[in-house]
Design a protein around this motif. Sequence first.
Motif, short mmCIF file in Angstrom:
data_model
loop_
_atom_site.label_atom_id
_atom_site.label_comp_id
_atom_site.label_asym_id
_atom_site.label_seq_id
_atom_site.Cartn_x
_atom_site.Cartn_y
_atom_site.Cartn_z
N PRO B 27 0.80 -1.23 0.00
CA PRO B 27 0.00 0.00 0.00
C PRO B 27 0.83 1.28 0.00
N ILE B 28 1.95 1.26 0.73
CA ILE B 28 2.77 2.47 0.74
C ILE B 28 3.43 2.66 -0.63
N ILE B 30 2.09 1.67 -3.50
CA ILE B 30 1.03 2.16 -4.39
C ILE B 30 0.75 3.64 -4.14
N MET B 31 0.78 4.01 -2.86
CA MET B 31 0.56 5.41 -2.50
C MET B 31 1.65 6.29 -3.13
N TYR B 34 0.81 6.74 -6.75
CA TYR B 34 -0.31 7.69 -6.83
C TYR B 34 0.14 9.13 -6.65
N ILE B 242 -5.10 16.47 4.77
CA ILE B 242 -5.12 15.19 4.05
C ILE B 242 -6.56 14.68 3.93
N ILE B 246 -9.14 13.88 0.52
CA ILE B 246 -9.89 12.70 0.10
C ILE B 246 -11.38 12.95 0.19
N PHE B 252 -7.03 11.76 -4.50
CA PHE B 252 -6.16 10.75 -3.91
C PHE B 252 -4.68 11.02 -4.19
N ALA B 255 -3.56 13.67 -1.75
CA ALA B 255 -3.60 13.10 -0.40
C ALA B 255 -2.41 12.14 -0.21
N SER B 256 -2.07 11.39 -1.26
CA SER B 256 -0.93 10.47 -1.18
C SER B 256 0.37 11.24 -0.98
N SER B 259 0.52 12.48 2.50
CA SER B 259 0.77 11.40 3.46
C SER B 259 2.24 11.01 3.44
N LEU B 262 4.24 13.47 5.32
CA LEU B 262 4.06 13.20 6.75
C LEU B 262 4.93 12.01 7.17
N MET B 263 4.94 10.98 6.32
CA MET B 263 5.73 9.79 6.62
C MET B 263 7.22 10.13 6.66
#
Lengths: 265, 282
Positions: B27-28, B30-31, B34, B242, B246, B252, B255-256, B259, B262-263
């Motif tokens: 998921p990360i 894919i994010m 994105y 964020i 969404i 998205f 937002a990705s 995120s 932030l990460m």
Amino acid sequence: MSSLKRFLRLLPATLYVLLVFAFIFLPVVTLVLFSFQGSRLPIPPFDGPSLKWYGAVFSDRRLMAALNHSIWVGVLSSLLAVALAFLAAYALARVKLPLSNLWRWLITAPLSMSYLIIAMGLLITFNALGIAKSLVAIGIGHVVINLPLCFAIIFSQLGEQQARLERAARDLGASELSVMTLITLPLIWPALFAAFFLSFTLSWDEFIIAFLLSRFDVTLPVEIWSLLSSGLNPKTNAIGSVVFGVSIVLLILLETILLGRRRRT
Amino acid sequence: MNRRESLKAWGLIAPALLWTLAFFVVPIAIMTVYSFWQRVGTKTVRGFSLDNYVAFFSKTYFREALFNSLEVTILVTVISILLAYPLAYILAYQVPSHWQRLALSLAILPFWTSYVVRSYSWLLVLSAKGIVSKSLQTLGILHDPVSFVNSRMGTIIGFVHFFTMLLTLTIFANLVQIPRNYLKAAADLGASRLQAFWHVTLPLSVPGIMVGAFLTFVLCIGDYITPQILGGNKELLLPQVIMLQIGRQANFPMASALSLILMLVISLVFLVSARYLRLERV
């Protein structure tokens, strides 16, 4: 004289503790107190006690459905997290594998990530793959956040002491499966219980993953969130107190299990 | 035999590893893909563009959200440490040992209210009709009702409440592990109580402070609920921005990107504090 001196010496510390405790308990006490409010606003003056808001909560079908969902998601995701964590911890603690540090690191990596980022990643992934938002999706997310924690708890309990007993059993001809089920599991069940209860508590309280990955069927924190749009309401106090009460009961159970074990060893 | 054993071990690790890969690492990834796409109107355009990141650095709206988040988080971390340390110290050194467990459990009891309920409870306390405003009016300190929420102060109070409990826990756990003999040794060598604290106890309790501070940072900067309920919409923090991306705009890709930023911030803080974060020492 000396007792007066002692009193004066302890006074600042006592005052400090009382002040911080007052700060810590102010919101919870307010929450619970005004859940017994008689009139329609949970603000002073208090005009209870009345149980009518608890009645309203338990006859609210949406809230009860959400409560039900929360319990199922919590129990199943915690069971899965504990099972996956136990298998991995057992293998990593007992067998020397190449790159074992990397695998340990990978399994515990989600611990240092915000739930928001985990939730966003899952939302986008499920969206891209066409997987519908559902309670199952929430459960998957809760396993992601709880697996590392369960792994850390269980791994820390698989010490040399158990390994010796396992070797003894093996020498006596026990199969690998009977060693795991008859020796290891009984030895570390308190750790498994602790991991399960902690997982359940976290899943029970979790909001952002549940919020982003649910549509029609929601869990309790998400349902409470939608209650907030109606402003201050004693009914919200009542369901909030119920949620808090459940967490406390779970914690007392956990403490009793861990304490009981500490006494025996 | 050995080969079979290691195969079996792989079989045992595989489920947990695959789960983490499929639902955390992928998921990360894919994010990340994105975040290089773009939302144009109501369509998502694939491809590779840095526009989302450019937008982050060029639009004050986004930059300010990050700055607000950092400011609030740092402020919360510092205030919480200052409140928690004395409490943990008193619990560890001045409360009789058979009361310690109970006192500590009490000190962190409200920790276990869920995020949503905890923020709502502060709303009850701090809103214009709430207890604080009412009490101050009764005492004659205030004339008109005052609301302490819908502002940065509301967010900070809500956060400090939670993280004081968390830090009390980590600092306490650290303090009780410091051997008492060290303090006796310091006293024998002529140190006053203050000197002993400054040169012995405080340095040895740094790991407890750091672990708590790191957890505070991560949990605080990524939290959406507390600022949304107590801080309102006047000043937005990064998680709120964020969620708006969404929610309202279904953007998205943006937002990705946010995120991931932030990460990145969290990872940087983790790297800086990593050498203090040996959990077994706490």
